[in-house]
Scaffold this motif. Sequence first.
Motif, PDB file in Angstrom:
ATOM      1  N   VAL A 276      -2.741  46.848 -14.219  1.00 53.77           N
ATOM      2  CA  VAL A 276      -3.563  45.838 -14.902  1.00 53.77           C
ATOM      3  C   VAL A 276      -3.310  44.455 -14.315  1.00 53.77           C
ATOM      4  CG1 VAL A 276      -3.946  44.693 -17.102  1.00 53.77           C
ATOM      5  CG2 VAL A 276      -3.756  47.171 -17.025  1.00 53.77           C
ATOM      6  N   ALA A 277      -2.065  44.145 -14.026  1.00 54.47           N
ATOM      7  CA  ALA A 277      -1.745  42.833 -13.470  1.00 54.47           C
ATOM      8  C   ALA A 277      -2.449  42.611 -12.129  1.00 54.47           C
ATOM      9  CB  ALA A 277      -0.224  42.717 -13.310  1.00 54.47           C
ATOM     10  N   VAL A 278      -2.401  43.593 -11.253  1.00 54.08           N
ATOM     11  CA  VAL A 278      -3.037  43.452  -9.937  1.00 54.08           C
ATOM     12  C   VAL A 278      -4.557  43.420 -10.070  1.00 54.08           C
ATOM     13  CG1 VAL A 278      -3.323  44.545  -7.695  1.00 54.08           C
ATOM     14  CG2 VAL A 278      -1.066  44.499  -8.768  1.00 54.08           C
ATOM     15  N   THR A 279      -5.098  44.211 -10.974  1.00 50.38           N
ATOM     16  CA  THR A 279      -6.552  44.273 -11.142  1.00 50.38           C
ATOM     17  C   THR A 279      -7.128  42.933 -11.592  1.00 50.38           C
ATOM     18  OG1 THR A 279      -6.400  46.605 -11.723  1.00 50.38           O
ATOM     19  CG2 THR A 279      -8.409  45.441 -12.356  1.00 50.38           C
ATOM     20  N   VAL A 280      -6.502  42.289 -12.562  1.00 53.67           N
ATOM     21  CA  VAL A 280      -7.025  41.031 -13.100  1.00 53.67           C
ATOM     22  C   VAL A 280      -6.927  39.917 -12.071  1.00 53.67           C
ATOM     23  CG1 VAL A 280      -6.722  39.315 -14.911  1.00 53.67           C
ATOM     24  CG2 VAL A 280      -6.526  41.721 -15.464  1.00 53.67           C
ATOM     25  N   VAL A 281      -5.840  39.897 -11.309  1.00 55.32           N
ATOM     26  CA  VAL A 281      -5.706  38.863 -10.285  1.00 55.32           C
ATOM     27  C   VAL A 281      -6.748  39.055  -9.183  1.00 55.32           C
ATOM     28  CG1 VAL A 281      -4.166  37.949  -8.506  1.00 55.32           C
ATOM     29  CG2 VAL A 281      -3.272  38.465 -10.798  1.00 55.32           C
ATOM     30  N   ALA A 282      -6.995  40.293  -8.797  1.00 55.72           N
ATOM     31  CA  ALA A 282      -8.014  40.542  -7.779  1.00 55.72           C
ATOM     32  C   ALA A 282      -9.406  40.196  -8.284  1.00 55.72           C
ATOM     33  CB  ALA A 282      -7.958  42.014  -7.357  1.00 55.72           C
ATOM     34  N   ARG A 283      -9.647  40.404  -9.552  1.00 60.66           N
ATOM     35  CA  ARG A 283     -10.958  40.075 -10.110  1.00 60.66           C
ATOM     36  C   ARG A 283     -11.195  38.564 -10.143  1.00 60.66           C
ATOM     37  NH1 ARG A 283     -16.057  41.747 -10.494  1.00 60.66           N
ATOM     38  NH2 ARG A 283     -17.038  41.164 -12.475  1.00 60.66           N
ATOM     39  N   ALA A 284     -10.151  37.776 -10.211  1.00 63.33           N
ATOM     40  CA  ALA A 284     -10.276  36.324 -10.272  1.00 63.33           C
ATOM     41  C   ALA A 284     -10.380  35.679  -8.897  1.00 63.33           C
ATOM     42  CB  ALA A 284      -9.078  35.733 -11.025  1.00 63.33           C
ATOM     43  N   LEU A 285     -10.364  36.435  -7.831  1.00 58.23           N
ATOM     44  CA  LEU A 285     -10.475  35.853  -6.491  1.00 58.23           C
ATOM     45  C   LEU A 285     -11.865  35.254  -6.282  1.00 58.23           C
ATOM     46  CD1 LEU A 285      -8.710  38.625  -4.353  1.00 58.23           C
ATOM     47  CD2 LEU A 285      -7.787  36.392  -5.072  1.00 58.23           C
ATOM     48  N   PRO A 286     -11.963  34.170  -5.507  1.00 60.46           N
ATOM     49  CA  PRO A 286     -13.270  33.526  -5.276  1.00 60.46           C
ATOM     50  C   PRO A 286     -14.134  34.309  -4.291  1.00 60.46           C
ATOM     51  CG  PRO A 286     -11.558  32.367  -4.070  1.00 60.46           C
ATOM     52  CD  PRO A 286     -10.842  33.410  -4.879  1.00 60.46           C
ATOM     53  N   LEU A 287     -14.621  35.451  -4.730  1.00 61.07           N
ATOM     54  CA  LEU A 287     -15.463  36.312  -3.914  1.00 61.07           C
ATOM     55  C   LEU A 287     -16.708  36.670  -4.708  1.00 61.07           C
ATOM     56  CD1 LEU A 287     -12.714  38.736  -2.495  1.00 61.07           C
ATOM     57  CD2 LEU A 287     -13.791  36.803  -1.307  1.00 61.07           C
ATOM     58  N   PRO A 288     -17.746  37.191  -4.072  1.00 63.67           N
ATOM     59  CA  PRO A 288     -18.918  37.659  -4.827  1.00 63.67           C
ATOM     60  C   PRO A 288     -18.539  38.693  -5.877  1.00 63.67           C
ATOM     61  CG  PRO A 288     -19.431  37.517  -2.493  1.00 63.67           C
ATOM     62  CD  PRO A 288     -17.966  37.271  -2.615  1.00 63.67           C
ATOM     63  N   GLY A 289     -19.358  38.778  -6.933  1.00 69.60           N
ATOM     64  CA  GLY A 289     -19.017  39.629  -8.065  1.00 69.60           C
ATOM     65  C   GLY A 289     -18.818  41.085  -7.717  1.00 69.60           C
ATOM     66  N   ALA A 290     -19.735  41.654  -6.949  1.00 71.63           N
ATOM     67  CA  ALA A 290     -19.607  43.069  -6.594  1.00 71.63           C
ATOM     68  C   ALA A 290     -18.401  43.314  -5.705  1.00 71.63           C
ATOM     69  CB  ALA A 290     -20.886  43.547  -5.908  1.00 71.63           C
ATOM     70  N   VAL A 291     -18.122  42.371  -4.820  1.00 66.01           N
ATOM     71  CA  VAL A 291     -16.975  42.523  -3.912  1.00 66.01           C
ATOM     72  C   VAL A 291     -15.671  42.486  -4.688  1.00 66.01           C
ATOM     73  CG1 VAL A 291     -15.778  41.520  -1.935  1.00 66.01           C
ATOM     74  CG2 VAL A 291     -18.289  41.549  -1.999  1.00 66.01           C
ATOM     75  N   THR A 292     -15.563  41.536  -5.611  1.00 68.80           N
ATOM     76  CA  THR A 292     -14.326  41.452  -6.394  1.00 68.80           C
ATOM     77  C   THR A 292     -14.134  42.692  -7.270  1.00 68.80           C
ATOM     78  OG1 THR A 292     -15.527  40.213  -8.095  1.00 68.80           O
ATOM     79  CG2 THR A 292     -14.339  38.934  -6.449  1.00 68.80           C
ATOM     80  N   LEU A 293     -15.239  43.282  -7.732  1.00 65.70           N
ATOM     81  CA  LEU A 293     -15.126  44.493  -8.548  1.00 65.70           C
ATOM     82  C   LEU A 293     -14.539  45.638  -7.734  1.00 65.70           C
ATOM     83  CD1 LEU A 293     -15.708  45.896 -11.234  1.00 65.70           C
ATOM     84  CD2 LEU A 293     -17.999  46.423 -10.370  1.00 65.70           C
ATOM     85  N   VAL A 294     -15.038  45.815  -6.522  1.00 62.32           N
ATOM     86  CA  VAL A 294     -14.513  46.884  -5.666  1.00 62.32           C
ATOM     87  C   VAL A 294     -13.078  46.609  -5.280  1.00 62.32           C
ATOM     88  CG1 VAL A 294     -14.816  48.065  -3.470  1.00 62.32           C
ATOM     89  CG2 VAL A 294     -16.826  47.465  -4.834  1.00 62.32           C
ATOM     90  N   VAL A 295     -12.793  45.353  -4.939  1.00 59.65           N
ATOM     91  CA  VAL A 295     -11.427  44.985  -4.554  1.00 59.65           C
ATOM     92  C   VAL A 295     -10.467  45.218  -5.707  1.00 59.65           C
ATOM     93  CG1 VAL A 295      -9.963  43.052  -3.875  1.00 59.65           C
ATOM     94  CG2 VAL A 295     -12.168  43.382  -2.761  1.00 59.65           C
ATOM     95  N   ALA A 296     -10.893  44.895  -6.942  1.00 61.40           N
ATOM     96  CA  ALA A 296     -10.022  45.061  -8.102  1.00 61.40           C
ATOM     97  C   ALA A 296      -9.709  46.536  -8.352  1.00 61.40           C
ATOM     98  CB  ALA A 296     -10.679  44.443  -9.332  1.00 61.40           C
ATOM     99  N   LEU A 297     -10.711  47.403  -8.213  1.00 60.68           N
ATOM    100  CA  LEU A 297     -10.469  48.820  -8.432  1.00 60.68           C
ATOM    101  C   LEU A 297      -9.555  49.403  -7.356  1.00 60.68           C
ATOM    102  CD1 LEU A 297     -14.007  50.008  -9.585  1.00 60.68           C
ATOM    103  CD2 LEU A 297     -11.968  49.609 -10.989  1.00 60.68           C
ATOM    104  N   LEU A 298      -9.775  48.979  -6.113  1.00 61.64           N
ATOM    105  CA  LEU A 298      -8.883  49.447  -5.042  1.00 61.64           C
ATOM    106  C   LEU A 298      -7.465  48.944  -5.246  1.00 61.64           C
ATOM    107  CD1 LEU A 298     -11.224  49.049  -1.916  1.00 61.64           C
ATOM    108  CD2 LEU A 298     -10.605  51.168  -3.136  1.00 61.64           C
ATOM    109  N   ALA A 299      -7.342  47.718  -5.698  1.00 58.25           N
ATOM    110  CA  ALA A 299      -6.009  47.178  -5.950  1.00 58.25           C
ATOM    111  C   ALA A 299      -5.324  47.923  -7.091  1.00 58.25           C
ATOM    112  CB  ALA A 299      -6.111  45.698  -6.275  1.00 58.25           C
ATOM    113  N   ALA A 300      -6.085  48.333  -8.114  1.00 58.67           N
ATOM    114  CA  ALA A 300      -5.496  49.081  -9.223  1.00 58.67           C
ATOM    115  C   ALA A 300      -4.972  50.430  -8.754  1.00 58.67           C
ATOM    116  CB  ALA A 300      -6.538  49.259 -10.326  1.00 58.67           C
ATOM    117  N   ALA A 301      -5.761  51.105  -7.944  1.00 62.80           N
ATOM    118  CA  ALA A 301      -5.311  52.396  -7.428  1.00 62.80           C
ATOM    119  C   ALA A 301      -4.093  52.227  -6.539  1.00 62.80           C
ATOM    120  CB  ALA A 301      -6.444  53.077  -6.673  1.00 62.80           C
ATOM    121  N   GLY A 302      -4.106  51.208  -5.694  1.00 66.40           N
ATOM    122  CA  GLY A 302      -2.945  50.989  -4.819  1.00 66.40           C
ATOM    123  C   GLY A 302      -1.704  50.647  -5.610  1.00 66.40           C
TER     124      GLY A 302
END
Length: 386
Positions: free
Chosen positions: A293-319
């Motif tokens: 959860v900690a990694v997912t929320v931080v990745a979601r707050a990155l200054p990137l487009p919405g769809a990109v941050t969503l994918v990045v957040a899910l990948l970060a959660a799995a990692g």
Amino acid sequence: MRPYALPRAARSRCSRRSQEGEPHSMSSDQQYPYGNGYPYQDPNVAQTWEGQTWDTQYQPAVQPAQQPAPPVAAADTAHLPAQGASGAYPLPPEVPYDTPTTHLRAVTPDPAPAAPAPAPAQPGYGAPTTSGHVRLTDAQRARAEGRSPIIEPGMQPAVLTAALGGLLAAGAALGPYGLLVPLVLLQAVTAAGWFRLNGMWPARQGIALAFAGGLTADVALLAAGREHAPAAILGTLGVWVLLVLVLQLRSHAGSDERQYGLMATVASSALAVLAAGHLAAVPDAVVVGGLAVAVTVVARALPLPGAVTLVVALLAAAGAGVAAGGMTGMGARGALLGLGAGVCALVGHRVASYDYPSRFVHMTAGVALPLAVAAPAVYVLGRALA
């Protein structure tokens, strides 16, 4: 003989005194021989006053008011002779005056001050009006302009969420009582954030009631153990919903306000009770879920487009799940747990971003909801993958 004559002796004394020049007086009996101290009066004769009165014979002559003289034209009084005997005075000499002219000087008006330049339009609320027009909120204006009315919490709440998730993971590694301290903090912030997210503030009674429900669930879990965790959580939730319903029915507020208060209090109590799922879950699952959860929320707050941050957040959660699973012995199964916790965290993050919330909402609901919503997934997936 006269009927009112005095006796002879009295007449002789009066005559003698009058001859000698002495003043004479008479007694009341002599003056009023008929008794009662009053002279005899004929009832047929009107009574008159013989004392000193105001003199009514003199009447001052009233001078009649003089009527104002009618106005006299100036041409008739231009050449009047001087009157000496009558006391009147001659008119003063005429003062020469300029001949009126028909040519008037044009008056130039003062130049009007230049209007100030309009200030550049800035985002924000418009000026209040009294003409009946409703002022648009930022969310309504965004919808009218075709923009999304959603503002995400940002990086600061994400950092706080990551810190709280790290505390949960560290407390789970220490034991149930080590996990209890950050869990109580999470339940308190969850109860306050949900009420603030619904526009109900301060709502001290509702917040205290929801927080008390979370504490009751914690005590029930510690007393019953992890084996009876579902019964403890669901039993506490049922009792608390009934208690909230009774309290709202006893309220003297209006029907609409009672309905809003009932829904907000039930939802806040349910979230605070469900957050106790971290205490009921397997410690290794709590470690993996907290870090994910900690990694997912931080990745979601990155200054990137919405769809990109969503994918990045899910990948970060799995990692993060894989990494934490390697430390706890769950291995690759931690990736699935981390992914599930990350999805729930994104749901809570999205709920805290609803409809232009204030900064206080971001710092309460935006911090607590990702971890609170992820608690059931951590418990269920942790039991299934252990």
